[in-house]
Design a protein around this motif. Structure first.
Motif, PDB file in Angstrom:
ATOM      1  N   ILE A   1       0.765  -1.334   0.107  1.00 21.87           N
ATOM      2  CA  ILE A   1       0.067   0.086   0.016  1.00 21.87           C
ATOM      3  C   ILE A   1       1.009   1.123  -0.019  1.00 21.87           C
ATOM      4  O   ILE A   1       1.759   1.388   0.817  1.00 21.87           O
ATOM      5  CB  ILE A   1      -0.970  -0.080   1.114  1.00 21.87           C
ATOM      6  CG1 ILE A   1      -2.005   1.076   1.158  1.00 21.87           C
ATOM      7  CG2 ILE A   1      -0.130   0.021   2.613  1.00 21.87           C
ATOM      8  CD1 ILE A   1      -3.276   0.949   2.094  1.00 21.87           C
TER       9      ILE A   1
ATOM     10  N   ASN B   1       0.260   5.328  -0.780  1.00 18.34           N
ATOM     11  CA  ASN B   1      -0.502   6.730  -1.117  1.00 18.34           C
ATOM     12  C   ASN B   1      -1.733   6.264  -1.781  1.00 18.34           C
ATOM     13  O   ASN B   1      -2.362   6.924  -2.929  1.00 18.34           O
ATOM     14  CB  ASN B   1       0.424   7.304  -2.424  1.00 18.34           C
ATOM     15  CG  ASN B   1       1.754   7.831  -1.900  1.00 18.34           C
ATOM     16  OD1 ASN B   1       1.753   8.322  -0.857  1.00 18.34           O
ATOM     17  ND2 ASN B   1       2.774   7.872  -2.584  1.00 18.34           N
ATOM     18  N   GLN B   2      -2.253   4.938  -1.178  1.00 12.54           N
ATOM     19  CA  GLN B   2      -3.533   4.715  -1.454  1.00 12.54           C
ATOM     20  C   GLN B   2      -4.820   5.438  -0.654  1.00 12.54           C
ATOM     21  O   GLN B   2      -4.427   5.511   0.428  1.00 12.54           O
ATOM     22  CB  GLN B   2      -3.749   3.219  -1.222  1.00 12.54           C
ATOM     23  CG  GLN B   2      -2.938   2.338  -2.075  1.00 12.54           C
ATOM     24  CD  GLN B   2      -3.320   2.432  -3.720  1.00 12.54           C
ATOM     25  OE1 GLN B   2      -4.554   2.967  -4.083  1.00 12.54           O
ATOM     26  NE2 GLN B   2      -2.552   1.588  -4.626  1.00 12.54           N
ATOM     27  N   LYS B   3      -5.611   5.646  -1.222  1.00  7.96           N
ATOM     28  CA  LYS B   3      -6.943   6.158  -0.369  1.00  7.96           C
ATOM     29  C   LYS B   3      -7.226   5.059   0.331  1.00  7.96           C
ATOM     30  O   LYS B   3      -7.458   3.940  -0.173  1.00  7.96           O
ATOM     31  CB  LYS B   3      -8.034   6.544  -1.414  1.00  7.96           C
ATOM     32  CG  LYS B   3      -7.615   8.038  -2.241  1.00  7.96           C
ATOM     33  CD  LYS B   3      -8.577   8.323  -3.155  1.00  7.96           C
ATOM     34  CE  LYS B   3      -8.229   9.674  -3.941  1.00  7.96           C
ATOM     35  NZ  LYS B   3      -9.331  10.194  -4.846  1.00  7.96           N
ATOM     36  N   SER B   4      -7.978   5.254   1.394  1.00  4.67           N
ATOM     37  CA  SER B   4      -8.663   4.377   2.353  1.00  4.67           C
ATOM     38  C   SER B   4      -9.724   3.447   1.667  1.00  4.67           C
ATOM     39  O   SER B   4      -9.553   2.471   2.122  1.00  4.67           O
ATOM     40  CB  SER B   4      -8.849   5.118   3.772  1.00  4.67           C
ATOM     41  OG  SER B   4      -9.740   5.882   3.546  1.00  4.67           O
TER      42      SER B   4
ATOM     43  N   LYS C   1      -8.603   0.164   0.116  1.00  7.08           N
ATOM     44  CA  LYS C   1      -8.020  -0.759   0.738  1.00  7.08           C
ATOM     45  C   LYS C   1      -8.783  -1.897   1.389  1.00  7.08           C
ATOM     46  O   LYS C   1     -10.110  -1.577   1.650  1.00  7.08           O
ATOM     47  CB  LYS C   1      -6.912  -0.351   1.993  1.00  7.08           C
ATOM     48  CG  LYS C   1      -7.579   0.457   2.924  1.00  7.08           C
ATOM     49  CD  LYS C   1      -7.892  -0.348   4.186  1.00  7.08           C
ATOM     50  CE  LYS C   1      -8.737   0.481   5.244  1.00  7.08           C
ATOM     51  NZ  LYS C   1      -9.058  -0.489   6.500  1.00  7.08           N
TER      52      LYS C   1
ATOM     53  N   SER D   1      -0.926   3.406   9.265  1.00  6.51           N
ATOM     54  CA  SER D   1      -2.416   3.622   9.486  1.00  6.51           C
ATOM     55  C   SER D   1      -3.324   3.784   8.485  1.00  6.51           C
ATOM     56  O   SER D   1      -4.495   3.651   8.501  1.00  6.51           O
ATOM     57  CB  SER D   1      -2.354   5.204  10.182  1.00  6.51           C
ATOM     58  OG  SER D   1      -1.813   5.984   9.269  1.00  6.51           O
ATOM     59  N   ASN D   2      -2.928   3.700   6.961  1.00  3.99           N
ATOM     60  CA  ASN D   2      -3.711   3.274   5.823  1.00  3.99           C
ATOM     61  C   ASN D   2      -4.385   2.242   5.927  1.00  3.99           C
ATOM     62  O   ASN D   2      -5.319   2.013   4.937  1.00  3.99           O
ATOM     63  CB  ASN D   2      -2.739   3.724   4.586  1.00  3.99           C
ATOM     64  CG  ASN D   2      -2.698   5.178   4.358  1.00  3.99           C
ATOM     65  OD1 ASN D   2      -2.993   5.946   4.643  1.00  3.99           O
ATOM     66  ND2 ASN D   2      -1.449   5.045   3.556  1.00  3.99           N
ATOM     67  N   TRP D   3      -3.843   1.130   6.401  1.00  2.00           N
ATOM     68  CA  TRP D   3      -4.743  -0.055   6.290  1.00  2.00           C
ATOM     69  C   TRP D   3      -5.675  -0.016   7.578  1.00  2.00           C
ATOM     70  O   TRP D   3      -6.521  -0.826   7.607  1.00  2.00           O
ATOM     71  CB  TRP D   3      -3.512  -1.291   6.974  1.00  2.00           C
ATOM     72  CG  TRP D   3      -2.556  -1.755   5.726  1.00  2.00           C
ATOM     73  CD1 TRP D   3      -1.389  -1.426   5.754  1.00  2.00           C
ATOM     74  CD2 TRP D   3      -2.965  -2.210   4.520  1.00  2.00           C
ATOM     75  NE1 TRP D   3      -0.811  -2.035   4.561  1.00  2.00           N
ATOM     76  CE2 TRP D   3      -1.898  -2.490   3.882  1.00  2.00           C
ATOM     77  CE3 TRP D   3      -4.278  -2.726   3.998  1.00  2.00           C
ATOM     78  CZ2 TRP D   3      -1.562  -2.922   2.360  1.00  2.00           C
ATOM     79  CZ3 TRP D   3      -4.152  -3.081   2.449  1.00  2.00           C
ATOM     80  CH2 TRP D   3      -2.990  -3.221   2.017  1.00  2.00           C
TER      81      TRP D   3
END
Length: 862
Positions: A29, A31-34, A37, A560-562
């Motif tokens: 992951i 720079n992926q938008k939440s 995911k 935190s993106n996950w």
């Protein structure tokens, strides 16, 4: 050329090794938008010596199907696995085998991993850890210290549930309704021990209120609501006749207070000794108190026991009825932990009513009976009051209840009060196999947390660790480990020797997976008995070796993106244990500003238990356990996966069926055979769609394929795995039938290679080995099918198309295919039918009349 037979044993191992080597399922992951995911997680297992059972297979295949689907749909997917290896089961098994758990647990973990890989589970193994890894539990210890500094942990002598067989204290949630230990099944007793206690009750309101935001099964939500057990009621003050004692009672039903005629008090209430001292009932009361110590709160809550009591010889004065005397009784159904431990009782509670009948206690009623045999139940909160002072003649409703509460406070005979069933969490365990509690006791400085630089406090490797008879942890006998220096003043001090419960590691493991990476680290098994590190991974290259606020913040920033977990699958038996504890820890971490979300698991799905073929619970003693290794050896992993996903709705309890398993095997075998026959080397001459196959057959099969793609795409996110497979089975039937007709007519097959690939792709999450083998060897694709793009519906689905027979003078001359939305457009259908060359042949002039039955048939009259 001869078709290749379906022999999964010839290729399943190959693809296990290929996926491992290529890191096919590595989570990425950046720079992926939440919203792109998907964090898909199953409740991680305790690695027992018995290995995986078919119940594990069901839940882990369910998460695997979900993860594979989202991965192919273009989402960034985190699908990790770890092991919850501390706790009583491992320790008891090791004691029985006369080994240290440090020697046994790593072997069990390797067995589990081998079995999981044989099932084709698409885990990112670079993120694997065990709660027993020192590099993991140093963080568990660090979190303990943060909670202690926050004021959420304290230590005091307290009466606790105690298992005399396991020789350890237990939380209320670990005691079954029949008063037995949920782990070993033995009867629980009470014991006074110094305990570390978590103030989970501080979060009761938030734990209750935030349930409304969760996409969880209603049954689990209800269990948590009931366990938290919030009740809004009233505290009433009573003087004891002839004594300088005040007793405060709690009532959750204030409308019925004028009916109360006696009081019961919990045997362990501190006022009991004063009440019975010097009375003729003292000896009987003290014996009753000792007998009551054998009962657990869970047993009392179940209500499945004989209600007993002892009169104290004392009376309370009732402020509702001119200070009339209310006899005070000890009762085995009164809970010290509910309300004040003292209850006003009346005829309008079935338990109180039966108790009063048994002991011939006078009763009054304040609502007329509906059933002449029994009083109206106060829990219904309905009826018209009588004999209730200023409230007589009024109907019981919310307005009346408020008025009663106001009156109670205005007259100063009591006050409003909120009570909870939830109790603070007993967090100490007097056993060896657990995370050492990172606290040090100094005579001068009292309890002090271990310095961050000294974490982890490693569990020492010892030969003898059996629980003690005194109730102390076996660690207390290891003087060289216990004796240390105070981290504050440097004077001699002693370590805490209790360990954490097995729930500690599972309270936050889902937070660790996103930042965990053991790449370039090896699992080293000990042979020399090295203390502390024996049998666990070497984590020397693990980033952030010293836990601190700064290192936590840095790790959380990159992971935190996950978070939080999008989809969580597991058993309903964890409703008031793991699920409640994890929610509590996340809320506390949010308050510490260590997390930026308040709930750990957004969507929860429960898995139903798999019973034995004899409809009993699987047990070694009954000889009815199904070993997944044996099933895979005979039928292959794909057949087992298909069977367990198809056997019933995912949350339904279901007995094992060998016959149904064989049906799943036949299905995957038929899939294999149709691809080999049509698209393999022996069938390459007939693999393209041709004119002679019949346009209608081709259109119908494509519509059916589109319908199937649409169905599976919709069902997997809804955990409707069984209906997904049913749809694919239905399509296979039609595909085989259409292919057989084409073959008999010496025509070409009705499904092109590209469309055949689409069916293989929607099957891939359920049957990963077979689909990969066909994808790579039959279609000679370079990339793994599991990294290919999920097929989209192109064209009409079966529901969206209608085939209408076209007649001339009542005789069938052709058929036309239309969109369902056009079924009412007669003009459109006439024009389409009149364009048919077959119809034109029988129409020499313009039809005199047209008969059209919408969506059914059109008939031209000449």
């Amino acid at each position: 050329m001869k078709n290749i037979p379906y022999q999964p044993q010839n290729f399943e191992k190959k693809w296990q090794e290929y996926w491992d080597m290529e890191k096919t399922y590595k989570s990425e992951i950046s720079n992926q938008k939440s919203d792109n995911k998907q964090y898909v997680l199953a409740m991680f297992p305790y690695p027992s010596g018995a290995g995986l059972h078919v119940g594990h297979v069901r839940v882990y295949t369910g998460t695997d199907v979900t993860a594979r689907f989202y991965r192919m749909s273009g989402r960034s997917v985190l699908h990790p696995m770890g092991f919850d290896a501390f706790g009583l089961p491992a320790e008891n098994a090791a004691i029985k085998a006369k080994k240290n758990p440090m020697d046994m647990v790593p072997e069990h973990i390797e067995t589990f991993k081998k079995q999981m890989k044989s099932l084709g589970l698409s885990y990112d193994w670079d993120r694997e850890f065990s709660t027993t890894d020192p590099s993991y539990y140093k963080w568990t210890q660090w979190l303990f210290i943060q909670f202690y500094k926050m004021g959420l942990l304290y230590k005091k002598d307290t009466p606790i549930n105690y298992c005399p067989v396991c020789k350890t204290g237990l939380a209320e949630e670990e005691v079954l309704p029949n008063g037995t230990h949920e782990r070993c099944g033995n009867k629980i007793t009470k014991k006074d021990l110094p305990q570390w206690i978590f103030k989970i009750t501080k979060y009761a309101d938030r734990l209750l209120a935030d349930l409304k935001d969760l996409d969880w099964p209603e049954g689990i939500l209800a269990m948590q609501r009931n366990w938290i057990g919030k009740k809004e009621g009233v505290i009433i003050h009573h003087k004891v006749d002839g004594m300088n004692i005040q007793l405060d009672t709690f009532s959750a039903y204030p409308a019925w207070l004028f009916a109360d005629t006696f009081i019961v008090i919990a045997p362990e209430h501190p006022s009991v000794q004063k009440l019975v001292k010097g009375t003729q009932y003292e000896k009987e009361a003290l014996n009753f108190i000792e007998e009551h110590k054998q009962m657990t709160q869970q047993e009392i809550l179940s209500g499945n026991f004989e209600k007993k009591g002892v009169f104290t010889g004392k009376y309370a004065l009732d402020p509702f009825n001119n200070n009339r005397k209310m006899p005070i009784w000890l009762a085995n159904f009164a809970l010290m932990d509910f309300g004040t431990g003292i209850i006003r009782c009346s005829a309008h509670d079935i338990r109180d009513y039966e108790f009063a009948q048994k002991y011939k206690i006078e009763l009054d009623e304040v609502v007329d009976r509906v059933d002449k045999k029994i009083p109206v139940n106060a829990h219904d909160n309905s009826g018209t009051l009588k004999n209730s002072g200023p409230f007589s003649g009024r109907k019981i409703d919310q307005k009346l209840i408020k008025d009663v509460l106001d009156w109670v406070e205005e007259t100063k005979i009591g006050k409003r009060e909120v009570s909870y069933h939830l109790r603070d969490w007993i967090f100490s365990r007097q056993r060896y196999w657990g995370e050492p509690i990172p606290m040090i006791y100094c005579q001068k400085c009292q309890w002090q947390p271990v310095a961050e630089k000294d974490l982890p406090v490693k569990l020492p490797y010892v030969k003898s660790y059996e629980p003690t008879e005194s109730g102390e942890s076996p660690l207390s006998t290891i003087k060289e480990w216990v004796n240390t220096d105070c981290p504050k003043c440097g004077q001699p001090a002693k370590r805490e020797t209790d360990t954490m419960p097995n729930w500690a590691g599972s309270c936050w493991y889902f937070l660790a997976f996103p930042f965990w990476n053991k790449e370039s680290q090896s699992r080293v098994f000990h042979s020399s008995g090295s203390p502390g590190q024996a049998g666990f991974p070497s984590r020397s290259k693990q980033t952030f070796s010293t836990p601190s606020l700064a290192s936590w913040a840095q790790q959380f920033k990159k992971s935190s993106n996950w978070l939080p977990v999008d989809r969580y699958l597991g058993g309903a038996e964890h409703a008031v244990l793991h699920l409640l504890y994890a929610r509590f820890w996340v809320k506390a971490l949010y308050d510490l500003k260590l997390l930026n979300f308040k709930e750990p698991f957004l969507k929860l799905s429960n898995v139903g238990m798999i019973l034995a073929e004899d409809h009993r619970k699987m047990s070694k003693s009954w000889g009815n356990v199904i070993n997944p290794d044996d099933v895979i050896k005979e039928y292959g992993a794909d057949a087992l996966r298909i069977y367990e996903m198809f056997m019933a709705p995912f949350s339904t309890e279901i007995p094992w069926s060998t016959e149904a398993l064989q049906g799943a095997y036949r299905f995957v075998k038929r899939v294999w055979e149709i691809y080999q026959k049509i698209y393999g080397q022996s069938g390459s001459r007939t693999s393209e769609v041709g004119e002679r196959s019949g346009k209608t057959s081709e259109v119908k099969l494509m519509a059916k394929l589109n319908k199937t793609i649409k169905k599976v795409t919709s069902d997997i996110p809804q955990v409707k795995f069984n209906t997904s497979i049913a749809a694919m089975m239905e399509f296979l039937n039609e595909w085989e039938s259409a292919s057989a007709k084409a073959s008999a007519n010496k025509g070409k097959m009705p499904l092109s290679k590209e469309n055949a690939k689409k069916f293989l792709q929607i099957l891939a999450p359920f049957a990963p080995f077979l689909s990969e083998e066909i994808w790579k060897t039959v279609f000679e694709e370079k990339q793994s099918i599991h990294l290919s793009s999920w097929p989209k519906v192109e064209g009409e689905t079966a529901e969206e198309q209608i085939i209408i027979p076209v007649q001339v003078m009542g005789r069938l001359r052709d058929t036309i295919t239309i969109q369902s939305s056009k079924r009412s457009d007669q003009k459109f259908i006439e024009e389409l039918a009149l364009k048919s060359e077959k119809v034109k042949k029988y129409l020499t002039t313009k039809p005199k009349k047209t008969i059209y039955v919408p969506g059914k048939i059109i008939n031209f009259i000449t």
